[in-house]
Enzyme design. Structure first.
Site: not given
Length: 199
Positions: A56, A140
């Site tokens: 995620h 990220h």
């Protein structure tokens, strides 16, 4: 309850990333700084990749939130995100943190993504009663946490990676149960979803 706000890429995006990681094959071991220390055999046998279920993009980390405060948090998140428009992003490139965390970066409409992160800052401050002292890194997706694998080599191989784009049209509030998953990984459970643009 340990909570964070995130974006979960759709299945086809995760499939594409999973294929790219599989194509890397066996990663070389990390350099041994002290030759007198032997690397545990069990650690060397483990997959260097984090479980797909944990992939995620974290937008805000709220930490431990009492159950009684969760309705307030949900209300604040709905207010912060309801007026923000959907946007398109893709996964691209890679890098490492401290040599033991490998991440894949984000490209596309990163301006609106940053706007979502900024909108959640006062939500964090309201729910926690303090400012977040951590530096906010670039968005990220973490794909590995390993001290036994040469993650710098993997980052170099993934430097040219680019996955398919998708439209981010909702933000999730996720509960993280540390150590409850395979090999001590966390288990993530979506508590609530917040549509962007009031869809």
């Amino acid at each position: 309850m340990r909570l964070f706000a995130s974006v979960t890429p759709p299945a086809e995006v995760l499939d594409h990333l999973g294929t790219a990681l599989a194509m890397l094959g066996d990663l070389p071991p990390a350099p041994v700084r002290d030759p007198r220390r032997r690397r545990p055999a069990r650690a060397a046998m483990r997959s260097p990749w984090t479980p797909r279920e944990t992939w995620h993009l974290t937008l805000a980390f709220f930490g431990e939130v009492p159950d009684g405060a969760i309705p307030d948090l949900e209300s604040l998140m709905a207010g912060a995100t309801g007026d923000l428009a959907p946007f398109r992003i893709h996964l691209t490139g890679a890098g490492t943190f401290r040599g033991s965390v490998l991440w894949v970066g984000v490209g596309g409409e990163t301006g609106p993504l940053g706007a979502v992160v900024d909108a959640l800052v006062p939500v964090h401050e309201e729910i926690s009663g303090r400012q977040d002292p951590r530096e906010r890194n670039r968005a990220h997706l973490t794909v590995s946490r390993s001290t036994t694998t040469d993650l710098a080599a993997a980052a170099h191989a993934l430097a040219v990676y680019q996955g398919p784009s998708w439209t981010v049209d909702e933000i999730e509030l996720v509960a993280s149960d540390l150590g409850a998953g395979p090999q001590g990984s966390p288990v993530h459970t979506t508590v609530a979803r917040f549509p962007l643009g009031g869809r």
